[in-house]
Each structure stands twice: as C-alpha cells, then as structure tokens.
Design an enzyme around this catalytic site. Structure first.
Site, PDB file in Angstrom:
ATOM      1  N   HIS A 262       0.855  -1.192   0.000  1.00 21.58           N
ATOM      2  CA  HIS A 262       0.000   0.000   0.000  1.00 21.58           C
ATOM      3  C   HIS A 262       0.883   1.231   0.000  1.00 21.58           C
ATOM      4  O   HIS A 262       1.956   1.223   0.621  1.00 21.58           O
ATOM      5  CB  HIS A 262      -0.911   0.001   1.238  1.00 21.58           C
ATOM      6  CG  HIS A 262      -2.078   0.909   1.107  1.00 21.58           C
ATOM      7  ND1 HIS A 262      -1.998   2.247   1.422  1.00 21.58           N
ATOM      8  CD2 HIS A 262      -3.329   0.687   0.663  1.00 21.58           C
ATOM      9  CE1 HIS A 262      -3.168   2.799   1.190  1.00 21.58           C
ATOM     10  NE2 HIS A 262      -3.999   1.885   0.713  1.00 21.58           N
ATOM     11  N   ASP A 320      -7.867  -5.756   0.011  1.00 18.22           N
ATOM     12  CA  ASP A 320      -8.248  -6.503  -1.185  1.00 18.22           C
ATOM     13  C   ASP A 320      -7.822  -7.962  -1.133  1.00 18.22           C
ATOM     14  O   ASP A 320      -8.326  -8.783  -1.887  1.00 18.22           O
ATOM     15  CB  ASP A 320      -7.672  -5.825  -2.430  1.00 18.22           C
ATOM     16  CG  ASP A 320      -8.377  -4.507  -2.702  1.00 18.22           C
ATOM     17  OD1 ASP A 320      -9.597  -4.465  -2.515  1.00 18.22           O
ATOM     18  OD2 ASP A 320      -7.705  -3.540  -3.075  1.00 18.22           O
TER      19      ASP A 320
HETATM   20  N1  CMC Z   1       4.018  -7.641  -4.490  1.00 13.27           N
HETATM   21  C1  CMC Z   1       5.324  -7.670  -4.686  1.00 13.27           C
HETATM   22  N2  CMC Z   1       6.120  -6.582  -4.578  1.00 13.27           N
HETATM   23  C2  CMC Z   1       5.532  -5.430  -4.273  1.00 13.27           C
HETATM   24  C3  CMC Z   1       4.160  -5.332  -4.051  1.00 13.27           C
HETATM   25  C4  CMC Z   1       3.386  -6.490  -4.167  1.00 13.27           C
HETATM   26  N3  CMC Z   1       2.072  -6.479  -3.994  1.00 13.27           N
HETATM   27  N4  CMC Z   1       3.844  -4.047  -3.758  1.00 13.27           N
HETATM   28  C5  CMC Z   1       4.990  -3.368  -3.809  1.00 13.27           C
HETATM   29  N5  CMC Z   1       6.011  -4.193  -4.120  1.00 13.27           N
HETATM   30  C6  CMC Z   1       7.425  -3.838  -4.244  1.00 13.27           C
HETATM   31  C7  CMC Z   1       7.726  -3.236  -5.602  1.00 13.27           C
HETATM   32  O1  CMC Z   1       8.058  -4.230  -6.551  1.00 13.27           O
HETATM   33  C8  CMC Z   1       8.877  -2.325  -5.283  1.00 13.27           C
HETATM   34  O2  CMC Z   1      10.026  -3.099  -5.161  1.00 13.27           O
HETATM   35  P1  CMC Z   1      11.477  -2.527  -5.576  1.00 13.27           P
HETATM   36  O3  CMC Z   1      11.730  -1.371  -4.662  1.00 13.27           O
HETATM   37  O4  CMC Z   1      12.393  -3.680  -5.353  1.00 13.27           O
HETATM   38  O5  CMC Z   1      11.348  -2.120  -7.023  1.00 13.27           O
HETATM   39  C9  CMC Z   1       8.522  -1.808  -3.890  1.00 13.27           C
HETATM   40  O6  CMC Z   1       7.696  -2.805  -3.312  1.00 13.27           O
HETATM   41  C10 CMC Z   1       7.795  -0.480  -3.903  1.00 13.27           C
HETATM   42  O7  CMC Z   1       6.671  -0.597  -4.802  1.00 13.27           O
HETATM   43  P2  CMC Z   1       5.980   0.657  -5.480  1.00 13.27           P
HETATM   44  O8  CMC Z   1       5.097   0.161  -6.579  1.00 13.27           O
HETATM   45  O9  CMC Z   1       6.997   1.671  -5.851  1.00 13.27           O
HETATM   46  O10 CMC Z   1       5.175   1.236  -4.273  1.00 13.27           O
HETATM   47  P3  CMC Z   1       3.774   1.953  -4.345  1.00 13.27           P
HETATM   48  O11 CMC Z   1       3.607   2.701  -3.101  1.00 13.27           O
HETATM   49  O12 CMC Z   1       3.646   2.702  -5.610  1.00 13.27           O
HETATM   50  O13 CMC Z   1       2.818   0.664  -4.394  1.00 13.27           O
HETATM   51  C11 CMC Z   1       0.814  -0.482  -4.683  1.00 13.27           C
HETATM   52  C12 CMC Z   1       1.554   0.607  -3.920  1.00 13.27           C
HETATM   53  C13 CMC Z   1      -0.536  -0.674  -4.012  1.00 13.27           C
HETATM   54  C14 CMC Z   1       0.616  -0.034  -6.138  1.00 13.27           C
HETATM   55  C15 CMC Z   1       1.629  -1.793  -4.659  1.00 13.27           C
HETATM   56  O14 CMC Z   1       1.864  -2.205  -3.345  1.00 13.27           O
HETATM   57  C16 CMC Z   1       0.949  -2.901  -5.450  1.00 13.27           C
HETATM   58  O15 CMC Z   1       1.110  -2.980  -6.679  1.00 13.27           O
HETATM   59  N6  CMC Z   1       0.156  -3.795  -4.761  1.00 13.27           N
HETATM   60  C17 CMC Z   1      -0.613  -4.804  -5.451  1.00 13.27           C
HETATM   61  C18 CMC Z   1      -1.956  -4.229  -5.885  1.00 13.27           C
HETATM   62  C19 CMC Z   1      -2.874  -4.006  -4.719  1.00 13.27           C
HETATM   63  O16 CMC Z   1      -3.060  -4.868  -3.878  1.00 13.27           O
HETATM   64  N7  CMC Z   1      -3.556  -2.855  -4.710  1.00 13.27           N
HETATM   65  C20 CMC Z   1      -4.561  -2.523  -3.704  1.00 13.27           C
HETATM   66  C21 CMC Z   1      -4.123  -1.421  -2.777  1.00 13.27           C
HETATM   67  S1  CMC Z   1      -5.196  -1.261  -1.324  1.00 13.27           S
HETATM   68  C22 CMC Z   1      -6.794  -0.910  -1.868  1.00 13.27           C
HETATM   69  C23 CMC Z   1      -6.906   0.271  -2.730  1.00 13.27           C
HETATM   70  O17 CMC Z   1      -6.505   1.376  -2.352  1.00 13.27           O
HETATM   71  O18 CMC Z   1      -7.440   0.146  -3.827  1.00 13.27           O
END
Ligand code: CMC
Length: 383
Positions: A262, A320
C-alpha cells in the site's frame, strides 16, 4: 537550462489539500472516519449511518438518520433506459465498464446537473449513493441472463443490494458481512480514485462526470481492481499446497502479489484485519469447500509474504487480499467485487466533492519537459 526539480512520481508523499473526512495512519495501521475509529464503526454502526457521517461531518440524530435512510430508499430504483443499457452491455462488457456507463447516464434525469450549491450537490450525491448498488446488482443479474430485481424497501442499503443481486434475502450474518464491506470501502482519504474525482470536480464539471472519473480510476488492478485480481491469483494457485511455490516464483519473476502493499500503510491494513476476522468467523457457519480452500491459501500466502516482505519492505496484506474470499462466502462472482467497491466508495467521493467545492482550486500540476524544442518544421511531402 534550469535544474531538474525533485519529481515525486505518482505524487508520492505530496499533500494536495486539507481534509477533515478521514485519516489514514500508515505507520500504525489506523483509520478514522470523521474521528471515529474504523473498528468502532465496523462493529457498531451501519453503512447508512457512516455515509451520513462522512457527508455531513457528524453522527445523525434519530430523525436525521430516518430521513436520510428514507431518501436512499426512495431513490434506489433505476430509470427504464438505464436498465435497458445495462441489459445490452452486461453480457459483453466487464461490470466496471457497465457501472461507468450507466452512472454517466444518470445525468439525463437531473434537471439541473451543473448546480453546485451545497444542497443541490448533496442531492446528487445521495441519489448516486442510492442508485449505484442497484446499477451493480442489475449488472450482475443481466450478465448472467437473469431478470432485474426491484429494490426491497424492508431491507437496509447493503442487504437490499445483496438481495437484488442474488434474489435471496440475506440472513443476519450475511447482512452483517455485506454491510461490513460497504463500511470498510466507503472512504480512504486521497487515494487514486478520490483524487481523480477531485481533479474532475476542480474544473467545475458536474458530480456525474466526477463520479464517472472515479469509477474509471477505481477499475485498475493497482487500486480497486486488486480485489478481483487477488481472487484470480488464489484460483490460479488452486491447491493450498501450491501456495508457497506459486508466490516464490511470482516474486522471482518480479510480479506483484495482488492484495499486498500500500502506498500509505507500511503495516497491516486495519480494514484487512477486520475482514480477516469475519472470514474466520464464517468458517464456524458451515462454509463452502471453496471458502475453506481459499482461506487456507490466504493464511499460507499471508505468512509467507509477511516473513519475506512485511518485515523487510513494509509490504503487508491490504483489504483486497481478504475481500474476495469474503465475497465468495456470500456467493458473489469475482467480477462483481469492484462494482461493490464503487457503490460503497461513493460515500467518500461525494464527501470529498462537497468539501472541495467549499474552497475550489483547479488541479493543474506541472511536468518536467524532457523533449526537444524549436525543431524545424518539415512539410509532409519533404519527410
Ligand atoms: N508484491 C510484490 N512486490 C511489491 C508489491 C506487491 N504487492 N507491492 C509493492 N512491491 C514492491 C515493488 O516491486 C517495489 O520493489 P522494488 O523497490 O524492489 O522495485 C517496492 O515494493 C515499492 O513498490 P511501489 O510500486 O513503488 O510502491 P507503491 O507505493 O507505488 O505501491 C501499490 C503501492 C498498491 C501499487 C503496490 O503495493 C501494489 O502494486 N500492490 C498490489 C496491488 C494491490 O493490492 N492494490 C490494492 C491497494 S489497497 C486498496 C486500494 O486502495 O485500492
């Protein structure tokens, strides 16, 4: 050439406004709607009351509550043309596409759609709040070739939704589960879809346009669509004994594990904890084999992910991850998960529009340009 500024990709960590609607404490895993903890609201309140709270800023008196509930009930049904369009689209398009289109159509029935006075805005928001569950339920029915079910005024907001979707009046536990999901999804500060709603509202476009923007944004699998994507992943895992292997391989392949991570929560999402506990309670009520299997996968995946990424990178389960299995307890198809999120999040979106228009400012950020300038124009016949 001026120096490249610091760019906060994805607006990470950027404050875009002040708001008194909800607070997300990402370090400690806490969430409050208008100052009330999500745990208290989930246990003691209901969706109608928390919608009133979010929209008005205070808990309703008995009279205010009754009046609000009545307005929602009166406006639940859908115009004939909207049902017809849903019927045409639902068998071929994803329910989120149907939701977006049908919601946009509602502007036709508003004689003064561009009126932004607070009373008029509230009227539009409450109308959308009343009708979105019906749009979702009608979509769910028509995509399976079933008939539309009219709202039942003897049922509460979310229980009526479940009845319109399934054709079966929910028992007490089922009513609690669906209302819990409506409460937990209702509001979450400036997430992507709420921001999108506010960007549209900030141009002084109407509430229907803003809501349609929000639905489009919620659809994506990094945001609202993660509930469906997480269940699809669990189904791809199939056998619970396959959980660890599947996840290890996905992580090695740099894939995202849906339902984890998140932007704000760097610990366990408090909404996820609540859904998890109700999911466990559902196991005491003669659950389907499918739900038992899903819960085994969920618990194994949760343990592995927390050991691997929770403690090291702050990637913890979000709502989720548990939403899908809980919806399966209620027999809801995976493509209907995100439409439920829409129906619920309307309370938050509407509250933010009302708040934002008190002190409107056009949203217009800037980009650092990396292209060329002053290129010589070459006529087409010379290229
Ligand atoms: N699985 C594997 N690795 C992950 C995940 C995940 N679910 N989420 C983040 N990471 C890793 C990512 O690969 C990155 O690694 P590195 O630094 O080695 O490149 C690091 O963590 C930071 O990720 P980011 O994408 O830069 O961080 P963010 O704050 O933009 O990500 C997110 C937030 C929600 C997009 C991400 O955690 C994600 O893709 N999660 C899966 C989708 C998900 O479950 N979304 C629902 C969010 S909660 C309900 C809502 O608000 O809708």
């Amino acid at each position: 050439m001026s120096e490249k500024p610091v760019i906060n990709y994805g607006l990470e960590g950027i404050y875009v406004d002040e708001s008194a609607i909800s607070k997300v404490d990402g370090q400690n895993g806490k969430l409050w709607y208008r100052g009330y903890s999500i745990e208290n609201l989930a246990e003691q309140s209901n969706f109608e009351e928390i919608s009133y709270l979010l929209l008005n800023g205070n808990l309703p008196t008995n009279n205010q509550y009754e009046e609000f509930v009545e307005k929602l009930k009166e406006r639940r049904d859908l115009p004939k043309e909207v049902k017809e369009v849903i019927k045409v689209m639902a068998p071929v398009s994803h329910p989120m596409d149907v939701m977006r289109t049908a919601t946009s159509m509602l502007v036709m029935y508003d004689k003064d759609p561009n009126n932004r006075e607070s009373g008029a805005t509230m009227y539009k928001v409450v109308t959308l709040l009343a009708k979105l569950p019906t749009i979702a339920a009608a979509t769910g029915r028509f995509r399976e070739g079933k008939d539309y079910i009219s709202p039942d005024h003897s049922l509460g907001h979310s229980a009526n939704f479940l009845y319109m979707l399934t054709g079966k009046k929910p028992n007490e536990f089922e009513s609690k589960l669906i209302d819990l999901m409506f409460i937990l999804h209702a509001e979450h500060s400036t997430n992507a879809s709420t921001f999108s709603v506010l960007v549209t509202a900030s141009t002084l476009a109407d509430v229907y346009s803003a809501t349609t923007s929000g639905i489009g944004t919620l659809k994506g699998s990094l945001h609202g669509g993660a509930d469906e994507a997480a269940l699809n992943m669990m189904n791809a895992i199939g056998d619970p004994n396959n959980t660890e292997k599947y996840i290890e391989e996905a992580l090695e392949g740099k894939q995202r594990i849906m339902g984890f991570g998140h932007r704000v929560y760097k610990t366990y999402d408090p909404r996820a904890k609540l859904v998890r506990s109700y999911l466990e309670e559902s196991l005491t009520k003669e659950p389907l084999d499918e739900v038992k299997r899903l819960l085994q996968i969920v618990l194994r995946a949760e343990k592995l992910m927390i050991d691997k990424l929770g403690k090291t990178k702050g990637i913890w389960p979000n709502i989720d991850f548990f939403a899908g299995p809980l919806y399966r307890v209620l027999g809801i198809d995976s493509q209907m998960f995100t439409p439920i999120f829409v129906a619920s999040r309307m309370a938050g979106w509407g509250s933010h529009v009302v708040e934002y228009w008190h002190n409107n400012k056009l949203v217009r950020p800037v980009e650092w340009y990396t292209g060329s300038i002053d290129l010589p124009y070459v006529p087409m016949n010379k290229r």
